[in-house]
Motif scaffolding. Structure first.
Motif, PDB file in Angstrom:
ATOM      1  N   TYR A  86       0.850  -1.186   0.000  1.00  0.00           N
ATOM      2  CA  TYR A  86       0.000   0.000   0.000  1.00  0.00           C
ATOM      3  C   TYR A  86       0.883   1.232   0.000  1.00  0.00           C
ATOM      4  O   TYR A  86       2.071   1.169   0.299  1.00  0.00           O
ATOM      5  N   GLN A  87       0.287   2.335  -0.383  1.00  0.00           N
ATOM      6  CA  GLN A  87       0.968   3.619  -0.352  1.00  0.00           C
ATOM      7  C   GLN A  87       0.380   4.427   0.798  1.00  0.00           C
ATOM      8  O   GLN A  87      -0.755   4.194   1.215  1.00  0.00           O
ATOM      9  N   VAL A  88       1.159   5.387   1.279  1.00  0.00           N
ATOM     10  CA  VAL A  88       0.702   6.232   2.375  1.00  0.00           C
ATOM     11  C   VAL A  88       0.615   7.671   1.885  1.00  0.00           C
ATOM     12  O   VAL A  88       1.547   8.193   1.267  1.00  0.00           O
ATOM     13  N   ALA A  89      -0.524   8.295   2.163  1.00  0.00           N
ATOM     14  CA  ALA A  89      -0.716   9.710   1.846  1.00  0.00           C
ATOM     15  C   ALA A  89      -0.917  10.477   3.146  1.00  0.00           C
ATOM     16  O   ALA A  89      -1.530   9.972   4.085  1.00  0.00           O
ATOM     17  N   VAL A 147       3.555  10.330   0.517  1.00  0.00           N
ATOM     18  CA  VAL A 147       4.743  10.700   1.283  1.00  0.00           C
ATOM     19  C   VAL A 147       5.672   9.507   1.467  1.00  0.00           C
ATOM     20  O   VAL A 147       5.267   8.359   1.317  1.00  0.00           O
ATOM     21  N   GLU A 148       6.913   9.809   1.814  1.00  0.00           N
ATOM     22  CA  GLU A 148       7.912   8.803   2.141  1.00  0.00           C
ATOM     23  C   GLU A 148       7.739   8.386   3.602  1.00  0.00           C
ATOM     24  O   GLU A 148       7.116   9.083   4.398  1.00  0.00           O
ATOM     25  N   ALA A 164      -3.158  15.887  11.169  1.00  0.00           N
ATOM     26  CA  ALA A 164      -3.037  15.444   9.776  1.00  0.00           C
ATOM     27  C   ALA A 164      -3.913  14.223   9.518  1.00  0.00           C
ATOM     28  O   ALA A 164      -4.203  13.447  10.419  1.00  0.00           O
ATOM     29  N   GLU A 165      -4.321  14.087   8.268  1.00  0.00           N
ATOM     30  CA  GLU A 165      -5.054  12.895   7.855  1.00  0.00           C
ATOM     31  C   GLU A 165      -4.092  11.971   7.118  1.00  0.00           C
ATOM     32  O   GLU A 165      -3.465  12.368   6.145  1.00  0.00           O
ATOM     33  N   VAL A 166      -3.973  10.749   7.619  1.00  0.00           N
ATOM     34  CA  VAL A 166      -3.122   9.735   6.997  1.00  0.00           C
ATOM     35  C   VAL A 166      -4.020   8.740   6.302  1.00  0.00           C
ATOM     36  O   VAL A 166      -5.027   8.299   6.853  1.00  0.00           O
ATOM     37  N   SER A 167      -3.677   8.384   5.065  1.00  0.00           N
ATOM     38  CA  SER A 167      -4.455   7.416   4.294  1.00  0.00           C
ATOM     39  C   SER A 167      -3.552   6.282   3.838  1.00  0.00           C
ATOM     40  O   SER A 167      -2.443   6.526   3.376  1.00  0.00           O
TER      41      SER A 167
END
Length: 75
Positions: free
Chosen positions: A45-48, A54-55, A64-67
């Motif tokens: 998965y990727q993290v936004a 983001v890295e 902040a909202e993390v997805s």
């Protein structure tokens, strides 16, 4: 934290509030999420952060909202 795709299926929820320390990185949060939801450990998965990819070493700002979402396919 918002969950999409397979991460959402494995956690059985689409979002939850998660408190993090002021210097928490994306990696630190992911480690906590993997402890809470061991079934997400083996998937990609990727993290936004606030709708921007983001890295892993980025610090998560307060509020902040993390997805967590599936990787995007080219095409």
């Amino acid at each position: 934290v918002r969950y999409f795709g397979l991460v959402k299926e494995r956690t059985s929820i689409d979002k939850e509030a998660f408190n993090v320390d002021p210097s928490e990185t994306v990696t630190g949060l992911i480690m906590k999420l993997r402890q809470k939801y061991p079934s997400i450990s083996g998937i990609n998965y990727q993290v936004a952060l606030n709708n921007k990819l983001v890295e892993s070493e980025v610090i998560i700002p307060e509020g902040a909202e993390v997805s967590l979402m599936p990787p995007f396919a080219g095409g």
